[in-house]
Design a protein around this motif. Structure first.
Motif, PDB file in Angstrom:
ATOM      1  N   ALA A   1       9.761  24.578  74.839  1.00 37.02           N
ATOM      2  CA  ALA A   1      10.431  25.829  74.458  1.00 37.02           C
ATOM      3  C   ALA A   1       9.541  26.788  73.658  1.00 37.02           C
ATOM      4  N   PRO A   2       8.458  27.308  74.247  1.00 36.72           N
ATOM      5  CA  PRO A   2       7.533  28.158  73.495  1.00 36.72           C
ATOM      6  C   PRO A   2       8.171  29.425  72.915  1.00 36.72           C
ATOM      7  N   GLN A   3       9.157  29.981  73.614  1.00 39.34           N
ATOM      8  CA  GLN A   3       9.817  31.174  73.055  1.00 39.34           C
ATOM      9  C   GLN A   3      10.586  30.823  71.800  1.00 39.34           C
ATOM     10  N   ARG A   4      11.230  29.668  71.792  1.00 32.78           N
ATOM     11  CA  ARG A   4      11.956  29.223  70.603  1.00 32.78           C
ATOM     12  C   ARG A   4      10.988  28.977  69.455  1.00 32.78           C
ATOM     13  N   VAL A   5       9.827  28.409  69.748  1.00 31.69           N
ATOM     14  CA  VAL A   5       8.818  28.170  68.712  1.00 31.69           C
ATOM     15  C   VAL A   5       8.437  29.492  68.054  1.00 31.69           C
ATOM     16  N   GLN A   6       8.178  30.507  68.858  1.00 36.95           N
ATOM     17  CA  GLN A   6       7.794  31.815  68.316  1.00 36.95           C
ATOM     18  C   GLN A   6       8.927  32.416  67.480  1.00 36.95           C
ATOM     19  N   THR A   7      10.163  32.245  67.932  1.00 38.39           N
ATOM     20  CA  THR A   7      11.307  32.756  67.174  1.00 38.39           C
ATOM     21  C   THR A   7      11.411  32.070  65.819  1.00 38.39           C
TER      22      THR A   7
ATOM     23  N   ALA B   1       1.216  27.795  58.930  1.00 35.48           N
ATOM     24  CA  ALA B   1       0.503  26.546  59.225  1.00 35.48           C
ATOM     25  C   ALA B   1       1.441  25.341  59.121  1.00 35.48           C
ATOM     26  N   THR B   2       2.286  25.352  58.103  1.00 38.59           N
ATOM     27  CA  THR B   2       3.234  24.259  57.911  1.00 38.59           C
ATOM     28  C   THR B   2       4.225  24.188  59.061  1.00 38.59           C
TER      29      THR B   2
ATOM     30  N   ILE C   1       6.581  21.826  63.738  1.00 39.41           N
ATOM     31  CA  ILE C   1       7.157  21.978  65.069  1.00 39.41           C
ATOM     32  C   ILE C   1       6.452  21.068  66.068  1.00 39.41           C
ATOM     33  N   THR C   2       5.138  20.965  65.977  1.00 35.42           N
ATOM     34  CA  THR C   2       4.403  20.065  66.865  1.00 35.42           C
ATOM     35  C   THR C   2       4.918  18.635  66.720  1.00 35.42           C
TER      36      THR C   2
ATOM     37  N   GLU D   1       8.775  14.231  68.546  1.00 39.39           N
ATOM     38  CA  GLU D   1       9.960  13.425  68.226  1.00 39.39           C
ATOM     39  C   GLU D   1      11.069  13.671  69.249  1.00 39.39           C
ATOM     40  N   GLU D   2      11.284  14.921  69.585  1.00 40.17           N
ATOM     41  CA  GLU D   2      12.329  15.264  70.550  1.00 40.17           C
ATOM     42  C   GLU D   2      11.981  14.722  71.941  1.00 40.17           C
ATOM     43  N   ALA D   3      10.712  14.763  72.314  1.00 40.33           N
ATOM     44  CA  ALA D   3      10.290  14.213  73.605  1.00 40.33           C
ATOM     45  C   ALA D   3      10.553  12.711  73.659  1.00 40.33           C
TER      46      ALA D   3
END
Length: 122
Positions: free
Chosen positions: A61-67, A88-89, A94-95, A100-102
């Motif tokens: 979900a790269p768009q969600r990451v940016q949001t 940075a945090t 998120i990474t 974890e979600e995967a």
């Protein structure tokens, strides 16, 4: 949603003026305990999110990451947190949570396969 929607506006933290290094460290330790509790809460929601996703690409979900990063940076500016540290945090967090979600998505898929296999054997 089973509970009330949280307010998007978080008040800036009340910062104490410390009189010693020992007090500074005590305050940092207190903040760290809060951070860990919030990470645990976030982890519960991340694992729940996996139930609603079908593929590893859905987890990315790269768009969600940016949001999320944009919202964190906006809040950082509101409360006086260093934006570079917040970004940075958040990127590191998120990474780790995507991983974890995967894992949770894989666990759910394995459980579904086992249930389907048991149903077919019956």
């Amino acid at each position: 949603m089973t509970s009330s929607t949280p307010s998007p506006h978080i008040a800036p933290p009340l910062i104490a003026q410390c009189d010693s290094l020992a007090e500074v460290r005590l305050r940092i330790d207190q903040a760290d305990r809060l951070l860990v509790a919030l990470l645990a809460e976030r982890a519960h929601y991340v694992r729940q999110a996996a139930r609603f996703k079908q593929t590893p690409a859905d987890v990315q979900a790269p768009q969600r990451v940016q949001t999320v990063i944009g919202q964190a940076l906006a809040q950082a500016r509101q409360v006086g947190a260093p934006p570079a540290v917040v970004e940075a945090t958040y990127r590191a967090m998120i990474t780790a949570f995507v991983q974890e979600e995967a894992r949770e998505l894989d666990r759910l898929a394995d459980r579904t396969v086992k249930v389907d296999a048991q149903a077919a054997a019956s």
